[in-house]
Design a protein around this motif. Structure first.
Motif, short mmCIF file in Angstrom:
data_model
loop_
_atom_site.label_atom_id
_atom_site.label_comp_id
_atom_site.label_asym_id
_atom_site.label_seq_id
_atom_site.Cartn_x
_atom_site.Cartn_y
_atom_site.Cartn_z
N UNK A 107 -12.14 20.89 28.78
CA UNK A 107 -11.23 20.75 29.11
C UNK A 107 -9.80 21.16 28.28
N UNK A 108 -10.61 22.46 27.84
CA UNK A 108 -9.49 22.16 26.82
C UNK A 108 -8.82 22.20 25.38
N UNK A 109 -9.93 22.01 24.17
CA UNK A 109 -9.68 20.79 23.15
C UNK A 109 -9.55 22.26 22.04
N UNK A 110 -10.22 23.23 22.00
CA UNK A 110 -10.48 24.14 21.40
C UNK A 110 -9.70 25.23 22.20
N UNK A 111 -8.94 25.46 23.18
CA UNK A 111 -7.80 26.41 24.07
C UNK A 111 -6.60 25.35 23.00
N UNK A 112 -6.81 24.64 23.03
CA UNK A 112 -5.19 24.04 22.47
C UNK A 112 -5.11 23.61 21.60
N UNK A 113 -6.04 23.91 20.36
CA UNK A 113 -5.25 23.86 18.87
C UNK A 113 -5.32 25.73 19.07
N UNK A 114 -6.15 26.90 19.39
CA UNK A 114 -5.97 28.17 19.25
C UNK A 114 -4.11 27.95 19.60
N UNK A 115 -3.84 28.02 20.41
CA UNK A 115 -2.50 28.41 21.40
C UNK A 115 -1.65 27.26 19.88
N UNK A 116 -1.41 25.85 20.07
CA UNK A 116 -1.17 24.94 18.79
C UNK A 116 -0.75 26.88 17.15
N UNK A 117 -1.62 27.07 17.06
CA UNK A 117 -1.57 27.86 16.11
C UNK A 117 -1.19 29.32 16.53
N UNK A 118 -0.62 29.80 17.32
CA UNK A 118 0.36 30.30 17.75
C UNK A 118 0.06 31.79 17.51
N UNK A 119 -1.61 31.48 18.18
CA UNK A 119 -2.54 32.61 19.39
C UNK A 119 -2.38 32.70 20.33
N UNK A 120 -2.75 33.83 20.81
CA UNK A 120 -2.30 33.94 22.87
C UNK A 120 -3.97 33.72 23.06
N UNK A 121 -4.46 32.36 24.24
CA UNK A 121 -5.37 32.58 24.01
C UNK A 121 -5.77 32.27 25.42
N UNK A 122 -7.28 33.19 26.12
CA UNK A 122 -7.36 32.93 26.97
C UNK A 122 -8.50 32.44 27.34
N UNK A 123 -8.12 31.44 28.43
CA UNK A 123 -9.46 29.83 28.62
C UNK A 123 -10.27 29.95 29.96
N UNK A 124 -11.22 30.05 29.71
CA UNK A 124 -12.01 30.38 30.75
C UNK A 124 -12.97 29.56 31.13
#
Length: 256
Positions: A107-124
């Motif tokens: 449901x995106x808990x880690x992907x959100x924080x990766x993106x918040x830190x200005x990383x580009x995220x590929x969420x699968x």
């Protein structure tokens, strides 16, 4: 699975007897300071995605998403599988930049924080419902434009993926994982931890694995020997509210 463990053990023995250098190994305990909020603000009755099975997780909702009341969406599995927000923040801070591949995004808990830190995220995630929920949750945090959401099987997609870090938070088998005195890597889903790690390593040597607190640490350390020369590895104990919540293993250049 026994044959996989035997092969890894044999490989480890051969390399040690051959005099090859041991991987650098670090272990640290990190206390996560989670902000507490009132658990009485909303009644459980009628809350979307809350079944009797997950009521005890619901009272921890602000640990999971600090902005829960702003429109966070969950399914039943998400309640007991999402990474607590402050631990996810810790994971994101360790990545250093670039593209992060979240192989089991849920449901995106880690992907959100990766993106918040200005990383580009590929969420699968293989479950389209979870990907839809992750997108809605990313909108709550305003980071949906920094995430590519993909419905698919990580193992099938891996040969076409490119990234600086692969984050692995595979299913632990539900709350029943706690019944195991020692959680072994063959209990991870949908494939054992050795196979998961090798697929991730084919993309980048920088791998983060989020694992149960009762995981067999010797097996986790042994993953470093699947590379030649052996990779650096760091084991982190994630403490939440003074209790051991989980284990995070870092491999490659992201090791401090």
């Amino acid at each position: 699975m026994n044959s996989v463990i035997t092969e890894v053990a044999a490989l480890l023995k051969r390399r040690c007897s051959a005099g090859k250098r041991k991987p650098k190994f670090f272990k640290r305990r990190v206390k996560i300071k989670a902000k507490r909020r009132s658990k009485k603000a909303v009644a459980v009755k009628g809350e979307e995605g809350v079944s009797p099975l997950v009521k005890k997780y619901w009272v921890q909702r602000y640990d999971l998403f600090l902005r829960y009341d702003e429109g966070i969406k969950m399914d039943e599995e998400g309640w007991f599988s999402v990474t607590p927000e402050q631990i996810a923040v810790r994971h994101a801070a360790r990545c250093g930049g670039g593209v992060v591949i979240d192989a089991f995004a849920g449901v995106g808990g880690n992907a959100i924080q990766f993106a918040t830190m200005c990383h580009h995220v590929i969420a699968i995630d293989i479950d389209p419902r979870k990907v839809a929920l992750a997108f809605e949750n990313a909108k709550v945090y305003g980071v949906e434009e920094h995430i590519d959401f993909i419905v698919g099987d990580f193992f099938q997609l891996a040969p076409s993926l490119k990234g600086n870090v692969v984050f692995l938070s595979p299913p632990w088998g539900g709350p029943a994982y706690k019944a195991n005195e020692t959680f072994t890597l063959d209990l991870l889903k949908p494939k054992n931890g050795y196979s998961l790690f090798q697929v991730a390593q084919s993309i980048t040597p920088n791998v983060i694995m989020y694992l149960p607190r009762n995981v067999d640490l010797q097996q986790v350390e042994g993953l470093s020997w699947l590379s030649s020369p052996p990779m650096k590895v760091e084991i982190e104990e994630n403490m939440l509210h003074g209790r051991l919540k989980s284990i995070t293993a870092y491999f490659g250049d992201i090791v401090f």
